[in-house]
Design an enzyme around this catalytic site. Structure first.
Site, short mmCIF file in Angstrom:
data_model
loop_
_atom_site.label_atom_id
_atom_site.label_comp_id
_atom_site.label_asym_id
_atom_site.label_seq_id
_atom_site.Cartn_x
_atom_site.Cartn_y
_atom_site.Cartn_z
CE1 TYR A 184 102.51 57.90 -35.37
CE2 TYR A 184 100.64 57.59 -36.82
CZ TYR A 184 101.63 57.06 -36.02
OH TYR A 184 101.74 55.70 -35.89
CB SER A 220 101.93 53.52 -38.92
OG SER A 220 100.56 53.71 -39.13
CE LYS A 252 105.47 55.67 -36.13
NZ LYS A 252 106.42 55.07 -35.18
CE1 TYR A 310 97.09 46.73 -27.26
CE2 TYR A 310 97.10 48.07 -29.26
CZ TYR A 310 96.60 46.99 -28.54
OH TYR A 310 95.63 46.21 -29.08
C1 UD1 Z 1 94.04 55.76 -36.98
C2 UD1 Z 1 94.97 56.84 -37.46
C3 UD1 Z 1 96.23 56.20 -38.01
C4 UD1 Z 1 96.87 55.34 -36.93
C5 UD1 Z 1 95.86 54.30 -36.44
C6 UD1 Z 1 96.42 53.54 -35.26
C7 UD1 Z 1 93.55 58.75 -38.11
C8 UD1 Z 1 92.99 59.55 -39.25
N1 UD1 Z 1 94.30 57.66 -38.46
O1 UD1 Z 1 93.67 54.94 -38.08
O2 UD1 Z 1 97.13 57.20 -38.43
O3 UD1 Z 1 98.00 54.69 -37.45
O4 UD1 Z 1 94.66 54.95 -36.00
O5 UD1 Z 1 95.63 52.43 -34.99
O6 UD1 Z 1 93.34 59.05 -36.96
N2 UD1 Z 1 85.64 55.41 -36.06
C9 UD1 Z 1 84.34 55.75 -35.68
N3 UD1 Z 1 84.17 56.26 -34.43
C10 UD1 Z 1 85.19 56.47 -33.56
C11 UD1 Z 1 86.51 56.11 -33.95
C12 UD1 Z 1 86.69 55.60 -35.21
O7 UD1 Z 1 83.40 55.59 -36.46
O8 UD1 Z 1 84.96 56.97 -32.45
C13 UD1 Z 1 85.86 54.81 -37.39
C14 UD1 Z 1 86.80 55.59 -38.29
O9 UD1 Z 1 86.10 56.55 -39.04
C15 UD1 Z 1 87.40 54.47 -39.15
C16 UD1 Z 1 87.43 53.26 -38.21
O10 UD1 Z 1 86.48 53.56 -37.18
O11 UD1 Z 1 86.56 54.16 -40.22
C17 UD1 Z 1 88.79 53.04 -37.57
O12 UD1 Z 1 89.22 54.24 -36.95
P1 UD1 Z 1 90.52 54.29 -36.00
O13 UD1 Z 1 90.45 53.20 -35.01
O14 UD1 Z 1 90.65 55.69 -35.49
O15 UD1 Z 1 91.71 53.92 -36.97
P2 UD1 Z 1 92.18 54.60 -38.35
O16 UD1 Z 1 91.44 55.85 -38.63
O17 UD1 Z 1 92.17 53.54 -39.40
#
Ligand code: UD1
Length: 360
Positions: free
Chosen positions: A148, A124, A152, A11
Site C-alpha cells: 500500500y 500518506s 503511494k 472518509y
Molecule cells: C496505519 C497504517 C498506515 C496508514 C494509517 C492510516 C499500519 C502499519 N500503518 O498507521 O499505513 O496510512 O494507518 O491512518 O497499519 N494500535 C493499537 N491497537 C489497535 C490499533 C492500533 O494499539 O487496535 C496502535 C498502533 O500500534 C499505533 C497506534 O495505535 O501505535 C496507531 O495505529 P493506527 O491507527 O493503525 O495507525 P498507524 O499504524 O500509525
C-alpha cells in the site's frame, strides 16, 4: 469551472467535498463505491444544502472516466480514489498496484488529453516507512514498508516525472498523518469495513459496545508511557488542507509534497484517556505484543504546509475525540442502516439536498 473529486464518497473525500461546497466550488464526484457508500454523498448534500453531480465510475475505466471530462469543464482534480488497507495490500499486492497506480495513470492521461493540469494527490505519511527520525520533514528519505505504502510512493514518483516532462503541470502531494474525527454535525465520518485496523475507529467501537476491549500493541516502546506515539489530525483540518493546496496549484506551477499533521504526538494510552473523557465511557484495554511494522513514534514537522499553503491544523485532541464520538454514537453501524441506493447506471446522478440519489 469544476473541481473533479475522485473517491469523493470516502472518509477524507466526503469531508473535503463539504469544505469545497461551503467555499462555493462546483464539484463533480467520481466514485465506484467499492469501499464507500452513496449515503455519505447524500449527507454531504444535506450538510451543505448544495447539490452536485456524482458519477458511479471506476477510475480504471477510461471510457467512462473520459465521459466525465468531455461532459464538464474541469479546472482541477483532487484524487482520493484508491485502496488503503495495509494488511490487505500485503495479501493482494497486484490488486493494489493495479488499482492505485493504474487508476492514477489513467486519470493523468485524461487530464493531459483535456489539458487539466492542476492536481492535488492524496498521499500518506506511510511513504516515510518506519523512520525514527522525528519530527518528519518532507525531504526525509522515503521508504514505504508495504505494498500500500509503495503504491503511494510510486505514484509520487510518477507525478514528479510527469511534471518533469511538462513543467506546466501543478501538483500538490499531501502526506497525511493519522486522520481521525468527523464533521461536527455527526452526519459523516469514518465507516471502516469489518473490524477496524486503526486505533480511533477501534476505540470508538469499543465505546459504543460493538467491540469488547482494545488491544494495545506494545507497551515497551521508547516513548512516554511505552505505547506508540502518532500525530492524529482532525479530518476537517485535513479537508481544509486540500482547499489550501487547491488554491496553491491553481495559482502556480510545480510539484511539491506537504506533510499534513499537527506536529504533536499522542500515545495510545493518551488517546484512550482523551476518548474516555470525551465520551464518558470507559475503554477496557488488553496489553499485547508489538504489531509488526509499527514505528515507536511518528509525527510531522508541518511547517512547509504553513509557509507555502498558509495552512495549519487548529482542532485539538479533545475536539477530535468528541467529534469521533458524536459520529459513532449517532451512527453505530456507520452508513450500514441506510437502504442501498440504486446506482446501477453509469450515467451521472444528481445529488439533491432534499434527499435522494436519482438518475438524471
Ligand atoms: C496505519 C497504517 C498506515 C496508514 C494509517 C492510516 C499500519 C502499519 N500503518 O498507521 O499505513 O496510512 O494507518 O491512518 O497499519 N494500535 C493499537 N491497537 C489497535 C490499533 C492500533 O494499539 O487496535 C496502535 C498502533 O500500534 C499505533 C497506534 O495505535 O501505535 C496507531 O495505529 P493506527 O491507527 O493503525 O495507525 P498507524 O499504524 O500509525
Amino acid at each position: 469551472m469544476a473541481i473533479l473529486v475522485t473517491g469523493g464518497a470516502g472518509y477524507i473525500g466526503s469531508h473535503t467535498c463539504v469544505e469545497l461546497l461551503n467555499e462555493g466550488y462546483e464539484i463533480i464526484v467520481v466514485d465506484n463505491f467499492s469501499n464507500s457508500k452513496p449515503e455519505a454523498l447524500k449527507r454531504v448534500s444535506e450538510i451543505t444544502g448544495k447539490s452536485f453531480k456524482i458519477y458511479p465510475v471506476d477510475v480504471l475505466n477510461k471510457d467512462e472516466l473520459e465521459e466525465v471530462f468531455s461532459n464538464h469543464k474541469i479546472d482541477s482534480v483532487i484524487h482520493f480514489a484508491g485502496f488503503k488497507a495495509v494488511g490487505e495490500s500485503v495479501t493482494f499486492p497486484l490488486k493494489y498496484y493495479q488499482n492505485n497506480i493504474t487508476g492514477t495513470v489513467v486519470l493523468c492521461d485524461l487530464m493531459k488529453k483535456y489539458k487539466v493540469k492542476n492536481l492535488v494527490f492524496s498521499s500518506s505519511a506511510t511513504v516515510y516507512g518506519s523512520t525514527d527520525q522525528v519530527p518528519i520533514v518532507e525531504n526525509t528519505q522515503l521508504g514505504a514498508v508495504n505494498p500500500y505504502g509503495r503504491t503511494k510512493q510510486m505514484i509520487e514518483e510518477i507525478l514528479q516525472d510527469l511534471h518533469h516532462s511538462d513543467p506546466t503541470w501543478s501538483i500538490a502531494i499531501l502526506r497525511y498523518f493519522n486522520p481521525i474525527g468527523a464533521h461536527e454535525s455527526g452526519r459523516i465520518g469514518e465507516d471502516p469495513n469489518g473490524i477496524p485496523n486503526n486505533l480511533m475507529p477501534y476505540i470508538s467501537q469499543v465505546a459504543v459496545g460493538k467491540l469488547q476491549k482494545l488491544t494495545v500493541f506494545g507497551n515497551d516502546y521508547p516513548t512516554k508511557d511505552g505505547t506508540g506515539v502518532r500525530d492524529y489530525i482532525h479530518v476537517v483540518d485535513l479537508a481544509i488542507g486540500h482547499l489550501k493546496a487547491l488554491e496553491n496549484v491553481q495559482s502556480t506551477c510545480g510539484v511539491d509534497a506537504y506533510n499534513l499533521g499537527t506536529g504533536k504526538g499522542y500515545s495510545v494510552l493518551e488517546m484512550v484517556g482523551a476518548f474516555e473523557n470525551a465520551s464518558g465511557k470507559s475503554i477496557p484495554i488488553r496489553l499485547s505484543k508489538r504489531r509488526p511494522g509499527d514505528a515507536a513514534t511518528c509525527f510531522a514537522n508541518p511547517s512547509k504546509a504553513k509557509e507555502k499553503l498558509n495552512w495549519q491544523a487548529t482542532r485539538g485532541i479533545n475536539v477530535m475525540c468528541a467529534d469521533t464520538w458524536r459520529w459513532q454514537r449517532n451512527n453505530p453501524d456507520g452508513y450500514e442502516k441506510v437502504l442501498k441506493t440504486i446506482i446501477g447506471s453509469h450515467s451521472p446522478v444528481q445529488n439533491h439536498a432534499a434527499g435522494f440519489l436519482m438518475p438524471e
